[in-house]
Structure formats: C-alpha cells, structure tokens
Design a protein around this motif. Structure first.
Motif, mmCIF file in Angstrom:
data_model
loop_
_atom_site.group_PDB
_atom_site.id
_atom_site.type_symbol
_atom_site.label_atom_id
_atom_site.label_comp_id
_atom_site.label_asym_id
_atom_site.label_seq_id
_atom_site.Cartn_x
_atom_site.Cartn_y
_atom_site.Cartn_z
ATOM 1 N N GLY A 115 0.771 -1.242 0.000
ATOM 2 C CA GLY A 115 0.000 0.000 0.000
ATOM 3 C C GLY A 115 0.799 1.287 0.000
ATOM 4 O O GLY A 115 0.217 2.370 -0.078
ATOM 5 N N ALA A 116 2.118 1.216 0.089
ATOM 6 C CA ALA A 116 2.925 2.438 0.058
ATOM 7 C C ALA A 116 2.950 3.019 -1.362
ATOM 8 O O ALA A 116 2.833 2.281 -2.341
ATOM 9 N N VAL A 117 3.077 4.344 -1.443
ATOM 10 C CA VAL A 117 3.166 5.022 -2.736
ATOM 11 C C VAL A 117 4.469 5.823 -2.762
ATOM 12 O O VAL A 117 4.721 6.642 -1.883
ATOM 13 N N HIS A 118 5.283 5.549 -3.777
ATOM 14 C CA HIS A 118 6.546 6.262 -3.983
ATOM 15 C C HIS A 118 6.389 7.114 -5.241
ATOM 16 O O HIS A 118 6.012 6.589 -6.288
ATOM 17 N N ARG A 119 6.693 8.399 -5.122
ATOM 18 C CA ARG A 119 6.471 9.341 -6.224
ATOM 19 C C ARG A 119 7.800 9.828 -6.796
ATOM 20 O O ARG A 119 8.696 10.211 -6.047
ATOM 21 N N PHE A 120 7.880 9.810 -8.128
ATOM 22 C CA PHE A 120 9.080 10.281 -8.822
ATOM 23 C C PHE A 120 8.669 11.266 -9.905
ATOM 24 O O PHE A 120 7.778 10.980 -10.710
ATOM 25 N N ARG A 121 9.318 12.391 -9.928
ATOM 26 C CA ARG A 121 8.981 13.459 -10.866
ATOM 27 C C ARG A 121 9.383 13.101 -12.299
ATOM 28 O O ARG A 121 10.168 12.183 -12.528
ATOM 29 N N PRO A 122 8.843 13.836 -13.278
ATOM 30 C CA PRO A 122 9.027 13.482 -14.697
ATOM 31 C C PRO A 122 10.471 13.326 -15.163
ATOM 32 O O PRO A 122 10.747 12.458 -15.993
ATOM 33 N N THR A 123 11.368 14.148 -14.658
ATOM 34 C CA THR A 123 12.743 14.068 -15.156
ATOM 35 C C THR A 123 13.539 12.911 -14.553
ATOM 36 O O THR A 123 14.641 12.623 -15.007
ATOM 37 N N THR A 124 12.976 12.242 -13.556
ATOM 38 C CA THR A 124 13.621 11.041 -13.021
ATOM 39 C C THR A 124 13.310 9.908 -13.992
ATOM 40 O O THR A 124 12.157 9.528 -14.172
ATOM 41 N N LYS A 125 14.339 9.394 -14.636
ATOM 42 C CA LYS A 125 14.145 8.364 -15.650
ATOM 43 C C LYS A 125 13.708 7.053 -14.997
ATOM 44 O O LYS A 125 14.100 6.754 -13.867
ATOM 45 N N PRO A 126 12.908 6.265 -15.719
ATOM 46 C CA PRO A 126 12.417 5.008 -15.154
ATOM 47 C C PRO A 126 13.505 4.053 -14.689
ATOM 48 O O PRO A 126 13.290 3.277 -13.761
ATOM 49 N N ASP A 127 14.688 4.110 -15.299
ATOM 50 C CA ASP A 127 15.769 3.210 -14.889
ATOM 51 C C ASP A 127 16.728 3.855 -13.883
ATOM 52 O O ASP A 127 17.799 3.320 -13.602
ATOM 53 N N ASP A 128 16.315 4.989 -13.306
ATOM 54 C CA ASP A 128 17.113 5.656 -12.275
ATOM 55 C C ASP A 128 17.305 4.689 -11.098
ATOM 56 O O ASP A 128 16.376 3.967 -10.723
ATOM 57 N N PRO A 129 18.494 4.667 -10.495
ATOM 58 C CA PRO A 129 18.738 3.765 -9.362
ATOM 59 C C PRO A 129 17.722 3.916 -8.219
ATOM 60 O O PRO A 129 17.403 2.928 -7.551
ATOM 61 N N ALA A 130 17.225 5.119 -7.987
ATOM 62 C CA ALA A 130 16.236 5.318 -6.914
ATOM 63 C C ALA A 130 14.954 4.539 -7.209
ATOM 64 O O ALA A 130 14.350 3.962 -6.300
ATOM 65 N N ILE A 131 14.532 4.517 -8.469
ATOM 66 C CA ILE A 131 13.324 3.776 -8.848
ATOM 67 C C ILE A 131 13.610 2.276 -8.838
ATOM 68 O O ILE A 131 12.835 1.489 -8.279
ATOM 69 N N VAL A 132 14.709 1.876 -9.430
ATOM 70 C CA VAL A 132 15.047 0.448 -9.499
ATOM 71 C C VAL A 132 15.180 -0.139 -8.096
ATOM 72 O O VAL A 132 14.715 -1.260 -7.843
ATOM 73 N N SER A 133 15.733 0.615 -7.158
ATOM 74 C CA SER A 133 15.882 0.084 -5.804
ATOM 75 C C SER A 133 14.518 -0.124 -5.139
ATOM 76 O O SER A 133 14.323 -1.111 -4.422
ATOM 77 N N VAL A 134 13.564 0.772 -5.380
ATOM 78 C CA VAL A 134 12.215 0.585 -4.824
ATOM 79 C C VAL A 134 11.561 -0.640 -5.473
ATOM 80 O O VAL A 134 10.931 -1.442 -4.796
ATOM 81 N N ILE A 135 11.735 -0.784 -6.789
ATOM 82 C CA ILE A 135 11.169 -1.945 -7.481
ATOM 83 C C ILE A 135 11.754 -3.232 -6.891
ATOM 84 O O ILE A 135 11.009 -4.135 -6.486
ATOM 85 N N GLU A 136 13.058 -3.315 -6.833
ATOM 86 C CA GLU A 136 13.705 -4.551 -6.391
ATOM 87 C C GLU A 136 13.394 -4.878 -4.921
ATOM 88 O O GLU A 136 13.291 -6.043 -4.549
ATOM 89 N N ALA A 137 13.200 -3.855 -4.109
ATOM 90 C CA ALA A 137 12.885 -4.085 -2.688
ATOM 91 C C ALA A 137 11.428 -4.503 -2.468
ATOM 92 O O ALA A 137 11.095 -5.000 -1.396
ATOM 93 N N ASN A 138 10.567 -4.310 -3.476
ATOM 94 C CA ASN A 138 9.140 -4.552 -3.287
ATOM 95 C C ASN A 138 8.534 -5.563 -4.237
ATOM 96 O O ASN A 138 7.305 -5.710 -4.280
ATOM 97 N N LEU A 139 9.348 -6.264 -4.999
ATOM 98 C CA LEU A 139 8.813 -7.286 -5.884
ATOM 99 C C LEU A 139 8.166 -8.388 -5.066
ATOM 100 O O LEU A 139 8.771 -8.889 -4.117
ATOM 101 N N PRO A 140 6.946 -8.777 -5.417
ATOM 102 C CA PRO A 140 6.262 -9.796 -4.617
ATOM 103 C C PRO A 140 6.784 -11.216 -4.827
ATOM 104 O O PRO A 140 6.548 -12.086 -4.013
ATOM 105 N N ARG A 141 7.500 -11.461 -5.933
ATOM 106 C CA ARG A 141 8.039 -12.816 -6.149
ATOM 107 C C ARG A 141 9.322 -12.762 -6.912
ATOM 108 O O ARG A 141 9.715 -11.811 -7.460
#
Length: 167
Positions: free
Chosen positions: A141-167
């Motif tokens: 249920g957490a929401v992480h927000r990233f502004r438009p100029t933060t690229k989808p493959d930015d380490p900040a986004i990738v780290s949130v993805i990798e820490a929250n993958l359900p499987r």
C-alpha cells in the motif's frame, strides 16, 4: 454518526483503453508503476525504459500502467487507436495503456486526485508537474512518487522496485 468510509487507492475505478472499467485492485499483490504518458513529449523516450522495466520485472509481479494525458501543451492529441498504435509500433509497448485522463484541475481523474497526495523524494506533494510523472504502488500500500525528469531506470526507482517485488 458513522465515520466516512476510507477508499483504498486500489479501489478507485478508471477506464481502460477499450472503454472497460478497472481498478488497481485488479493488480492486487503486484507492484504497479502508474505513469501519465504523452506521445509528443520530449520525455517520450522514457517509454523505452518503461518497457525495459516491464520486460525485466513483469514475471516477478511488476507492471507499468500508462495513462495518456493531453494536459501539458497538448502533447497527447490523438485518439486511443492512434495512441495504442504509436506505443506498439514506436516503442513495442507490452504494458497496459488506460484511457486518456486529466491529472490536474477540477476534471482530474479520481485516481490522480488520490496519487497527488503522495510526497516525492523531496517531501513535496501536489499537482503533476509534467508528462511521465511516476508513482510506484507497492503490494503493502505504500506510494513512492518520482517526478518526470527522473528516468524510469534511475537507481532510486530500481531500488524501490527490487525491494518490493512480490516474487
């Protein structure tokens, strides 16, 4: 007197590209990235990175969900058929694209009204600044927000993805 019913962000309906109804609850147990997209935006090359994230993490419970938006300098003027064709032909998009939405102002989609309450990395919430603003909704249920100029493959986004993958 009864307390108002709190609606989960995952229960807010939105319209799909084919005119159907869906909610983020349809992606229960998944990590979802909601992005307002625009074909004619200078940030449109982010589609490539979004698709790469989808291909890399999709089988592990992650999905990108694109919401076309024409509110920023008219950069998404086409019909849904034109938008879907552009996404497919130009970028090979495999992730779902929803129907066009407004993200700001009185006509803003209910989903975006709720998403705009989330704070970005600098602790700021409020209006969507431009196309390709990204929201990662974790399975808990957490929401992480990233502004438009933060690229989808930015380490900040990738780290949130990798820490929250359900499987």
């Amino acid at each position: 007197m009864t307390a108002p019913v709190q609606t989960s962000i995952r229960d807010i309906p939105f319209t799909t590209a084919d005119g159907g109804q869906a909610t983020l609850g349809d992606y229960d147990g998944q990590l979802v990235m909601v992005v307002n997209v625009a074909s004619k935006c200078g940030l449109a090359p982010q589609y490539e990175q979004l698709e790469e994230l989808q291909r890399t993490y999709g089988e592990r419970g992650f999905t990108v969900l694109g919401f076309p938006c024409n509110q920023f300098m008219g950069q998404e003027p086409g019909s849904m058929e034109e938008i879907l064709e552009y996404c497919s032909v130009t970028w090979g998009i495999s992730f779902p694209i929803a129907d066009k939405v407004k993200v700001n102002g009185p006509g803003a989609a209910e989903l975006y009204k709720a998403l705009k309450k989330a704070k970005d990395e600098e602790g700021k919430k409020g209006p969507i600044l431009w196309n390709f603003e990204k929201f990662l909704l974790t399975p808990d249920g957490a929401v992480h927000r990233f502004r438009p100029t933060t690229k989808p493959d930015d380490p900040a986004i990738v780290s949130v993805i990798e820490a929250n993958l359900p499987r």
